[in-house]
Design an enzyme around this catalytic site. Structure first.
Site, PDB file in Angstrom:
ATOM      1  N   ASP A  80       0.814  -1.212   0.000  1.00  0.00           N
ATOM      2  CA  ASP A  80       0.000   0.000   0.000  1.00  0.00           C
ATOM      3  C   ASP A  80       0.849   1.266   0.000  1.00  0.00           C
ATOM      4  OD1 ASP A  80      -2.335  -1.538   0.059  1.00  0.00           O
ATOM      5  OD2 ASP A  80      -2.311  -1.661   2.246  1.00  0.00           O
ATOM      6  N   HIS A 138       5.367 -12.219   7.699  1.00  0.00           N
ATOM      7  CA  HIS A 138       5.275 -11.775   6.311  1.00  0.00           C
ATOM      8  C   HIS A 138       6.644 -11.394   5.782  1.00  0.00           C
ATOM      9  CE1 HIS A 138       5.478  -7.865   8.352  1.00  0.00           C
ATOM     10  NE2 HIS A 138       5.741  -7.306   7.176  1.00  0.00           N
TER      11      HIS A 138
END
Length: 341
Positions: free
Chosen positions: A72, A160
């Site tokens: 993002d 992640h």
């Protein structure tokens, strides 16, 4: 083991100062806070969790395995404009385009790779290979990397990694391309293939090994418990690994990361990343000088609260370490392979 000396790093064409006697000095510097142990398994306010809303308003699916999505807040974008022409050789700029993706390893926030099952780690490896293939079809460099722990700048505890694909070869890639190309030209064998064979025979810096892989504290390591993950056969890129090699990669990663956690009985922080032959236009070129490998750079030095700082002499002169790679490897090698939790 007792006296300072310098060691050459042929992969980076630089040197590291080894000052083993300094590890005996008392520590009166900064102490870090251990990572939180009470991470909730699912948090609706965590933007990486299944079903959570991210900063851009998008809602994550209820994923049950790995999950990949565009970053993002990307450092690289595919449609960036050309920079202005330089009017002097001391003020050069160049185009920089690309894409940045985030990949969640697992839907649970309280899991890390060493606590995941082998099939779950294998799924991560397969997703890495898929992204390397997809992005590598057009981009020259695909950098897969994981920053684990707040100490390494990770702002979210959810397991992640990130994948940045760039229209250019970054500095480390260009450097490793040059040194590996020179070694093959001069010695007739890929540098890291020869190095893996030597380390497998010598064993003094070996941490873990299996039929397809080995992990060593490299002879030229700069960070205290730095390791290098190497395949035994000549393979250029992550996507070239066979099914068996991927299974054995999952196993050796789990074994290494369990040892890391067991070292100070803490979720061990590190930055890691894969380096392999360039892609995009380089897919049509001879890249035999490249050997796939992964770097692990952990900052911890003496305990879960004492880290190594690369400052002063390291920034202004050259890297320096306080215990020998052999001492670090022996300590990691002797640790159990059952997680302390």
């Amino acid at each position: 083991a007792e006296h300072q000396h310098a060691r050459y790093n042929p992969l980076r064409d630089d040197w590291v100062l080894v000052s083993a006697h300094r590890v005996k000095r008392p520590w009166q510097g900064q102490l870090e806070k251990p990572p939180a142990e009470d991470v909730p398994r699912w948090d609706p306010n965590n933007p990486l969790c299944p079903g959570a809303t991210r900063a851009n308003g998008e809602v994550n699916p209820q994923y049950e395995g790995t999950f990949v999505f565009p970053n993002d807040f990307p450092a690289l974008q595919p449609d960036a404009p050309e920079p202005d022409d330089s009017d002097h050789p001391l003020f050069q700029s160049a185009p920089a385009r690309g894409v940045c993706k985030v990949m969640c390893f697992h839907p649970w926030s309280d899991l890390t790779l060493p606590l995941m099952s082998l099939p779950e780690i294998r799924a991560v490896i397969d997703a890495w290979a898929e992204l390397a293939t997809e992005l590598g079809a057009s981009y020259p460099w695909v950098q897969i990397f994981e920053n684990k722990g707040a100490m390494m700048g990770c702002s979210n505890p959810h397991p992640h990694c990130q994948v940045w694909a760039s229209s250019f070869l970054p500095n480390e890639a260009r450097l490793e391309d040059r040194t590996q190309r020179q070694h093959l030209s001069q010695h007739g064998v890929p540098m890291l293939l020869e190095y893996a064979e030597q380390e497998a025979r010598r064993k003094e810096r070996l941490v873990v090994e299996n039929a397809d892989w080995l992990v060593v504290v490299p002879y030229w390591a700069t960070w205290p418990y730095q390791t290098l993950l190497l395949p035994r056969r000549h393979v250029c890129r992550l996507q070239d690994l066979s099914d068996t090699e991927r299974d054995n990669l999952a196993s050796i990663m789990q074994r290494l990361l369990i040892k890391y956690d067991n070292l100070f009985e803490v979720s061990f922080p590190y930055s890691m990343g894969w380096h392999g032959a360039p892609t995009g236009p380089y897919l049509e070129e001879d890249c035999r000088h490249w050997q796939l490998h992964a770097h692990y750079y952990p900052p911890l030095l003496r305990s879960a609260t004492v880290r190594k700082f690369m400052v002063g002499y390291e920034i202004l002169a050259q890297a320096q370490r306080d215990l020998t790679p052999e001492q670090a490897a022996e300590r990691l090698r002797s640790l159990p392979e059952v997680h302390y939790k």
